[in-house]
Scaffold this active site. Structure first.
Site, mmCIF file in Angstrom:
data_model
loop_
_atom_site.group_PDB
_atom_site.id
_atom_site.type_symbol
_atom_site.label_atom_id
_atom_site.label_comp_id
_atom_site.label_asym_id
_atom_site.label_seq_id
_atom_site.Cartn_x
_atom_site.Cartn_y
_atom_site.Cartn_z
ATOM 1 N N LYS A 140 -3.168 8.531 -4.268
ATOM 2 C CA LYS A 140 -3.765 8.991 -5.536
ATOM 3 C C LYS A 140 -4.996 8.167 -5.872
ATOM 4 C CE LYS A 140 -2.560 5.274 -8.013
ATOM 5 N NZ LYS A 140 -3.522 4.265 -8.413
ATOM 6 N N ASP A 147 4.133 4.540 -10.722
ATOM 7 C CA ASP A 147 3.359 5.606 -10.071
ATOM 8 C C ASP A 147 4.229 6.557 -9.242
ATOM 9 O OD1 ASP A 147 0.975 4.567 -11.053
ATOM 10 O OD2 ASP A 147 0.436 3.543 -9.188
#
Ligand code: C5P
Length: 320
Positions: A23, A156
């Site tokens: 990401k 995350d």
């Protein structure tokens, strides 16, 4: 099954493989330190096309092998542990406890996402492990159960499971999907040594205490960058990118300034540090531009690895 060599890259019989993406945070506003040791975030995650793969095969107890990016000696010291310190191992124990099954699996991680790079590589591994083990063990956990387990593993990890684009609040684990279909092209420049996420957050606290950066009360809104993502305009996205962890990452790693300049000089539409760094994310205006940027940055002598990626891409998924 007959014996014989398993073709390289194939999933052994009885094994289940899943992959999960890296990401980039296109918006990362960090609030003050909370009593629980985390910082309140307002972030926009974008999943990009660089994947780690986790294979889970039947086994007795847990075992773990790691291979690929960041696992050798030549990678500037980034070490991916192959034991209970690895989030994959912790994901297996957590899912087994949740489902009331024995934690029996031979796990193998093949990394393409560099470790300690600000790309959520460890979180991707944990998310892929949850998806693969859910099938291997037949635990049939719902996506929402898996997301709850993911949040226990790391801030995350829920996003690594979800993928796409999402607004993250809380410590980053509370997600609202953002629908924006334009593919965005980036070039990731990975410098030699990793940066520890807690160290970068602690440096932000230090810079704030010293009055060298804004104090973090009043989190910058995410709406402008979300509108830019929906507009499909690289110029609008370029103008909207922000990362509160960039200043502490630069303070800890002054050489990053040169890396950011190299990406700017190469003609990127915008550059920023990805997450807690030290990866440099360079925005390209289209795929052909990303190819040219990749070639220029690969020759710049500032990065260990340069990768062209695009996103949004889906989160953790079974392979095959
Ligand atoms: O959630 P995760 O285990 O990935 O976080 C690693 C560390 O990063 C935390 O222990 C904390 O020091 C820092 N962190 C933070 N605020 C967040 C997320 C992470 O301070 N929202």
């Amino acid at each position: 099954m007959t014996s014989g060599a398993v073709p390289s890259g194939a999933v052994p019989s009885g094994a289940v493989a899943a992959r999960a993406p890296a990401k980039i945070n296109v918006h990362l506003a960090v609030g003050p330190l909370r009593p629980d040791g985390f910082h309140e975030l307002r972030t926009v995650f974008l999943a990009v096309s660089l994947y780690d793969t986790v294979t889970a095969a039947p086994g007795e107890g847990l075992s773990l092998a790691v291979a690929g990016e960041g696992t050798g000696a030549a990678t500037g010291g980034a070490v991916v542990p192959a034991d209970s310190r690895n989030l994959v191992w912790q994901a297996a124990e957590l899912l087994a406890r949740h489902a009331g099954v024995r934690a029996d699996a031979a796990l193998a991680v093949t990394k393409a996402i560099p470790a300690a790079a600000g790309l959520a590589g460890g979180s991707a591994d944990a998310a892929a492990a949850l998806v693969a083990l859910d099938v291997l063990w037949g635990t049939r956990a719902s996506r929402s159960d898996l997301s709850g387990l993911a949040a226990q593993l790391g801030s995350d990890v829920p996003f690594s499971l979800l993928g796409g684009i999402a607004l993250g609040t809380g410590r980053g684990e509370q997600l609202s999907p953002v629908l924006a279909r334009t593919p965005w092209h980036w070039v990731l420049g990975i410098a030699g040594e990793g940066l520890s996420t807690p160290t970068v957050y602690a440096e932000l606290d230090r810079l704030r205490a010293a009055g060298r950066v804004p104090d973090g009360t009043g989190l910058a809104p995410a709406e402008p960058v979300i509108a830019a993502l929906r507009s499909g305009s690289p110029a609008a996205l370029a103008a909207g990118l922000s990362n509160d962890l960039q200043a502490p990452a630069l303070a800890l790693r002054p050489a990053l300034r040169r890396a950011l300049s190299a990406a700017s000089d190469a003609g990127a539409a915008a550059v920023l540090v990805s997450g807690s760094g030290p990866t440099v994310a360079a925005l390209a205006v289209d795929e052909a531009h990303a190819v040219r940027l990749t070639a220029t940055l690969a020759g710049a002598g500032v990065f260990r690895t340069v990768r062209a990626v695009s996103g949004p891409v889906p989160g953790a998924r079974l392979l095959g």
